[in-house]
Write a protein that holds these residues in place. Structure first.
Motif, PDB file in Angstrom:
ATOM      1  N   THR A 197      30.616  28.512  32.067  1.00 37.63           N
ATOM      2  CA  THR A 197      30.163  27.704  30.947  1.00 37.63           C
ATOM      3  C   THR A 197      31.352  27.386  30.048  1.00 37.63           C
ATOM      4  OG1 THR A 197      29.635  29.678  29.652  1.00 37.63           O
ATOM      5  CG2 THR A 197      27.847  28.713  30.962  1.00 37.63           C
ATOM      6  N   PRO A 198      31.274  26.333  29.234  1.00 38.61           N
ATOM      7  CA  PRO A 198      32.363  26.068  28.286  1.00 38.61           C
ATOM      8  C   PRO A 198      32.621  27.275  27.394  1.00 38.61           C
ATOM      9  CG  PRO A 198      30.887  24.189  28.402  1.00 38.61           C
ATOM     10  CD  PRO A 198      30.238  25.289  29.200  1.00 38.61           C
ATOM     11  N   GLY A 199      33.891  27.647  27.259  1.00 39.12           N
ATOM     12  CA  GLY A 199      34.262  28.792  26.442  1.00 39.12           C
ATOM     13  C   GLY A 199      34.224  30.121  27.161  1.00 39.12           C
ATOM     14  N   ASP A 200      33.794  30.136  28.430  1.00 35.83           N
ATOM     15  CA  ASP A 200      33.745  31.386  29.195  1.00 35.83           C
ATOM     16  C   ASP A 200      35.153  31.941  29.377  1.00 35.83           C
ATOM     17  OD1 ASP A 200      32.979  33.500  30.779  1.00 35.83           O
ATOM     18  OD2 ASP A 200      32.778  32.295  32.603  1.00 35.83           O
ATOM     19  N   ILE A 201      35.314  33.249  29.125  1.00 36.19           N
ATOM     20  CA  ILE A 201      36.595  33.941  29.276  1.00 36.19           C
ATOM     21  C   ILE A 201      36.394  35.106  30.228  1.00 36.19           C
ATOM     22  CG2 ILE A 201      38.419  35.252  28.123  1.00 36.19           C
ATOM     23  CD1 ILE A 201      37.818  33.723  25.580  1.00 36.19           C
ATOM     24  N   ASP A 202      37.219  35.189  31.260  1.00 36.82           N
ATOM     25  CA  ASP A 202      37.144  36.280  32.229  1.00 36.82           C
ATOM     26  C   ASP A 202      38.332  37.214  32.039  1.00 36.82           C
ATOM     27  OD1 ASP A 202      34.871  35.131  33.220  1.00 36.82           O
ATOM     28  OD2 ASP A 202      35.863  34.183  34.938  1.00 36.82           O
ATOM     29  N   PRO A 235      43.432  25.779  34.189  1.00 37.14           N
ATOM     30  CA  PRO A 235      43.323  27.239  34.078  1.00 37.14           C
ATOM     31  C   PRO A 235      44.429  27.822  33.200  1.00 37.14           C
ATOM     32  CG  PRO A 235      44.185  26.629  36.232  1.00 37.14           C
ATOM     33  CD  PRO A 235      43.807  25.358  35.559  1.00 37.14           C
ATOM     34  N   TRP A 236      44.030  28.536  32.170  1.00 36.59           N
ATOM     35  CA  TRP A 236      44.963  29.134  31.208  1.00 36.59           C
ATOM     36  C   TRP A 236      44.952  30.636  31.438  1.00 36.59           C
ATOM     37  CZ3 TRP A 236      44.202  28.987  25.148  1.00 36.59           C
ATOM     38  CH2 TRP A 236      45.348  29.522  24.531  1.00 36.59           C
ATOM     39  N   LEU A 237      46.073  31.141  31.925  1.00 37.22           N
ATOM     40  CA  LEU A 237      46.195  32.559  32.267  1.00 37.22           C
ATOM     41  C   LEU A 237      47.100  33.260  31.266  1.00 37.22           C
ATOM     42  CD1 LEU A 237      45.636  34.831  34.413  1.00 37.22           C
ATOM     43  CD2 LEU A 237      47.820  34.158  35.447  1.00 37.22           C
ATOM     44  N   LYS A 238      46.664  34.445  30.813  1.00 38.27           N
ATOM     45  CA  LYS A 238      47.481  35.275  29.936  1.00 38.27           C
ATOM     46  C   LYS A 238      47.568  36.683  30.509  1.00 38.27           C
ATOM     47  CE  LYS A 238      46.296  33.068  25.500  1.00 38.27           C
ATOM     48  NZ  LYS A 238      45.734  33.326  24.137  1.00 38.27           N
ATOM     49  N   LEU A 239      48.746  37.282  30.388  1.00 39.83           N
ATOM     50  CA  LEU A 239      48.933  38.699  30.696  1.00 39.83           C
ATOM     51  C   LEU A 239      48.987  39.448  29.371  1.00 39.83           C
ATOM     52  CD1 LEU A 239      49.564  41.086  32.591  1.00 39.83           C
ATOM     53  CD2 LEU A 239      51.989  40.446  32.426  1.00 39.83           C
ATOM     54  N   LEU A 273      44.426  40.785  32.570  1.00 42.65           N
ATOM     55  CA  LEU A 273      44.598  39.369  32.861  1.00 42.65           C
ATOM     56  C   LEU A 273      43.416  38.620  32.264  1.00 42.65           C
ATOM     57  CD1 LEU A 273      45.801  39.344  36.576  1.00 42.65           C
ATOM     58  CD2 LEU A 273      47.123  38.667  34.571  1.00 42.65           C
ATOM     59  N   GLN A 274      43.711  37.593  31.484  1.00 41.23           N
ATOM     60  CA  GLN A 274      42.673  36.764  30.877  1.00 41.23           C
ATOM     61  C   GLN A 274      42.808  35.349  31.411  1.00 41.23           C
ATOM     62  OE1 GLN A 274      42.744  34.760  26.780  1.00 41.23           O
ATOM     63  NE2 GLN A 274      41.655  36.669  26.348  1.00 41.23           N
ATOM     64  N   ILE A 275      41.711  34.790  31.907  1.00 39.88           N
ATOM     65  CA  ILE A 275      41.743  33.430  32.414  1.00 39.88           C
ATOM     66  C   ILE A 275      40.572  32.660  31.822  1.00 39.88           C
ATOM     67  CG2 ILE A 275      40.466  34.017  34.531  1.00 39.88           C
ATOM     68  CD1 ILE A 275      42.171  31.853  35.949  1.00 39.88           C
ATOM     69  N   ARG A 276      40.853  31.411  31.436  1.00 41.43           N
ATOM     70  CA  ARG A 276      39.856  30.561  30.807  1.00 41.43           C
ATOM     71  C   ARG A 276      40.243  29.107  31.051  1.00 41.43           C
ATOM     72  NH1 ARG A 276      40.753  31.216  24.374  1.00 41.43           N
ATOM     73  NH2 ARG A 276      39.293  29.468  24.386  1.00 41.43           N
ATOM     74  N   GLN A 287      35.009  22.743  28.741  1.00 45.96           N
ATOM     75  CA  GLN A 287      34.663  22.452  30.121  1.00 45.96           C
ATOM     76  C   GLN A 287      34.233  23.735  30.805  1.00 45.96           C
ATOM     77  OE1 GLN A 287      34.551  19.478  31.416  1.00 45.96           O
ATOM     78  NE2 GLN A 287      36.113  18.149  30.527  1.00 45.96           N
ATOM     79  N   GLY A 288      33.395  23.597  31.806  1.00 43.37           N
ATOM     80  CA  GLY A 288      32.922  24.728  32.578  1.00 43.37           C
ATOM     81  C   GLY A 288      31.791  24.283  33.478  1.00 43.37           C
ATOM     82  N   GLY A 289      31.491  25.074  34.514  1.00 44.97           N
ATOM     83  CA  GLY A 289      30.409  24.720  35.409  1.00 44.97           C
ATOM     84  C   GLY A 289      30.651  25.226  36.809  1.00 44.97           C
ATOM     85  N   PRO A 290      29.739  24.878  37.737  1.00 42.94           N
ATOM     86  CA  PRO A 290      29.821  25.401  39.107  1.00 42.94           C
ATOM     87  C   PRO A 290      31.113  25.045  39.830  1.00 42.94           C
ATOM     88  CG  PRO A 290      27.670  24.417  38.681  1.00 42.94           C
ATOM     89  CD  PRO A 290      28.533  24.068  37.515  1.00 42.94           C
TER      90      PRO A 290
END
Length: 662
Positions: free
Chosen positions: A399-404, A432-436, A479-482, A488-491
């Motif tokens: 979903t929009p704003g989902d952070i893993d 895809p925005w990745l942070k360590l 690791l954070q990815i969003r 934006q977000g979705g299947p």
């Protein structure tokens, strides 16, 4: 007879310059129509170009298709102005002075995709144009006008249409019928050869009938469910100004909730059109997530085209959709020149020839990477997912704003690499925005790289596919990815995130046959070598040394014809420009450290020389460049590094005499 050059090259650039060897104008293809055909058919192809006098053969690089020349005519002065390309070719105005009619034969077993072809003239090979081979039936655009929905041409799905936008502002309309709930995939490709920019690319618009008392034939535009904007990399053969383009509605899908008759139109965003502007539409049934038979994908890609990461200096973008293989580590070790997984060293230098026929990692190198699916919820530091090293995470920004978030443990001094694949939606939709992060949630590094360009006040930020980092302290990390925009977000926002140890290896090896600076990148002056007896042509080989690779590079040129040699030379005058690209960092300005995002680049120049008595080659051939990593005295396997179309030609004076007699 095949001659081989073996040059132990450190791939170091020298500041010395070499004179340009560009001689008489080479033949140039400017446009062709139609843009393709179906498997198992024969059709006529019209090609226009410059300096095509004396053309005697057509060369398809893949060898599957063939063509004969039915007609070659010189255009009159009045027609030359009509066929003049509206944009320049590498800074030079080009007019079409010849038109050829070819009869093309496509076998039933021909590979699907773009087949590159070139014309063979007494002055050498032309540049390449692409001919699309499809499996679906081909429909030709009707001669009568169909520029409104009322006059639209009917299509039976599936279908591929060859059409043309002959006039400025022209839009061609087609009609089709669908059932309730049916989903169709639409794709369009337009090609004017190497001189068009993205504004000239055709796009698709969908309509449905919306009758009213005032206008019984009124149609309204449909809001498509597929992405409107896409990033379309240019194939190397069609680049003149940039490496890629943002294209509007070039590839869309739509599910039709109501049955009935619908319409589509084809046109360009800026209304560009001329007699040479051909296009090809493909319409098939299928789901939006189905594998795409992409128009414009090469049927025979260069085996040496190893794409490591996105980079403004690499002149190729779109690597986020490059698959992360289960044997990724084995592939990297294969390019490292060091010991494989079983601890045994690579073959010593005297055994190089025994490895030369190997095309990939052996079974001894195989090592599967464990794949783990994302488990929701994993958006907080209290309940993160976990990942092993090496490990591959398969997740989704649902979903929009989902952070893993994912947690892993690492040791001090451990060198890690993080690679991302977005198999469905990619840039510019999914960024895809990745942070360590360290154990306290503080950011250590991200996959956003900033660099300066232009006149020093242009700041370019790019989302990088690969990021490397060295752990300083033993402990737990996150690791954070969003999605970068959070809207934006979705299947279709799937990602695959690989966490692995760094493997020092030889990355991309790029061939440049002279460069022309442009607004956004460095463009090759030519894509082939036409070499006269007694003359020389230079080639710069740029090496990407990835993840701390400190070895040497052994270069090999195979398939040289008799009388032609290749020598290592001082660097060309434009080598430093090629190494730097157009990006730089002004003094005293803090920028993101390039060591996390950019490899070390180095270069070697090769010069091809034909002896005065070198025979003329009867047919074009590929010169095959191979690169072997050399580390601590051990020589790795021969890696395909690129191929160069080559033709040995007569001196210009002889060619002019022969052409005038003909």
């Amino acid at each position: 007879m095949y001659l081989r050059l073996i040059a132990a090259a450190l791939c170091l650039a020298a500041p010395l310059s070499a004179q340009s060897t560009e001689a008489v104008t080479e033949p140039k293809l400017l446009s062709h129509f139609p843009l393709g055909g179906q498997q198992g058919t024969t059709f006529d192809l019209k090609v226009s170009g410059a300096a095509l006098q004396g053309t005697h053969a057509v060369w398809f690089e893949g060898g599957e298709l063939s063509a004969s020349i039915l007609k070659l005519e010189k255009l009159q002065a009045a027609s030359e102005e009509k066929d003049k390309e509206p944009e320049d070719y590498l800074g030079k105005e080009v007019k079409a002075d010849h038109r050829a009619v070819l009869r093309v034969r496509v076998p039933k077993t021909a590979s699907l995709g773009l087949h590159l072809f070139r014309m063979v003239t007494p002055r050498g090979l032309s540049n390449a144009l692409g001919l699309q081979v499809v499996s679906d039936p081909i429909i030709s655009e009707t001669a009568r006008p169909h520029q409104t929905a009322e006059d639209s041409q009917y299509l039976s799905v599936p279908a591929v249409v060859n059409g043309r936008l002959s006039e400025k502002g022209q839009r061609d309309f087609y009609a089709f019928r669908v059932s309730r709930g049916e989903e169709l995939l639409f794709a369009v490709r337009s090609d004017l050869g190497p001189s068009r920019t993205y504004q000239a690319q055709a796009g698709i618009t969908l309509y449905q009938r919306s009758d009213s008392w005032f206008d019984p034939s009124r149609v309204v535009r449909l809001a498509v469910s597929g992405p409107a904007l896409s990033w379309e990399p240019f194939q190397r053969y069609e680049r003149t100004r940039s490496t890629g383009r943002f294209a509007l509605f070039q590839r869309i899908s739509h599910r039709f909730e109501a049955p009935g008759r619908y319409f589509l139109s084809v046109g360009t965003f800026t209304g560009t059109g001329d007699p040479n502007h051909g296009y090809q539409i493909r319409i098939v049934r299928g789901r939006s997530s189905a594998p795409r038979q992409v128009l414009g994908k090469l049927a025979h890609p260069d085996p040496g085209d190893w794409l490591e990461r996105d980079s403004a200096t690499l002149r190729q973008l779109g690597s986020f959709q490059r698959p992360l293989e289960a044997d990724r580590l084995a592939l990297l070790h294969y390019r490292s020149g060091r010991a494989p997984f079983n601890g045994k060293p690579s073959a010593p230098a005297e055994s190089v020839s025994s490895q030369g026929n190997s095309s990939g990692p052996s079974s001894d190198h195989a090592s599967r990477i464990e794949t783990a699916p994302e488990v929701e919820p994993n958006n907080s530091f209290d309940r993160p997912g976990t990942v092993k090293i090496p490990g591959l995470i398969e997740g989704r920004i649902q979903t929009p704003g989902d952070i893993d978030l994912f947690r892993f443990r690492a040791e001090a001094g451990q060198k890690l690499a993080f690679e991302i694949e977005t198999p469905e939606d990619s840039l510019p939709h999914f960024n895809p925005w990745l942070k360590l992060l360290d154990g306290s949630g503080n950011e250590l590094v991200s996959n956003i790289y900033m660099e300066y360009g232009g006149d020093g006040d242009d700041v370019n930020k790019t989302v990088e596919r690969k990021t490397v980092f060295t752990i300083e302290q033993t402990g737990s990390y996150f690791l954070q990815i969003r999605e970068l925009t959070s809207v934006q977000g979705g299947p279709r926002f799937r990602y695959r995130l690989l966490v692995r140890p760094q493997v020092p290896h030889l990355g991309r090896v790029e061939i440049s046959l002279g460069v022309t600076p442009s607004l956004s990148t460095l463009i090759d002056k030519t894509d082939r070598i036409n070499l006269e007896a007694g003359q020389a042509r230079e080639m710069v080989v740029v090496c990407e040394k990835e993840e701390g690779f400190q070895g040497n590079v052994l270069l090999t040129v195979d398939n040289l014809p008799p009388g032609v040699q290749a020598w290592v030379s001082t660097a060309a005058g434009w080598t430093e420009t090629l190494m730097r690209g157009i990006q730089y960092r002004p003094l005293g300005v803090e920028v993101v450290s390039p060591r996390h995002h950019r490899p070390q680049r180095s270069a070697t120049t090769l010069v091809f020389w034909a002896s005065p008595d070198a025979p003329i080659t009867g047919a074009p051939r590929f010169l095959e460049l191979k690169a072997r990593p050399v580390v601590d005295g051990w020589v790795g396997p021969a890696l395909p590094a690129g191929r160069i179309p080559f033709l040995a030609v007569r001196p210009a004076e002889e060619t002019q005499v022969m052409t005038s007699r003909r």
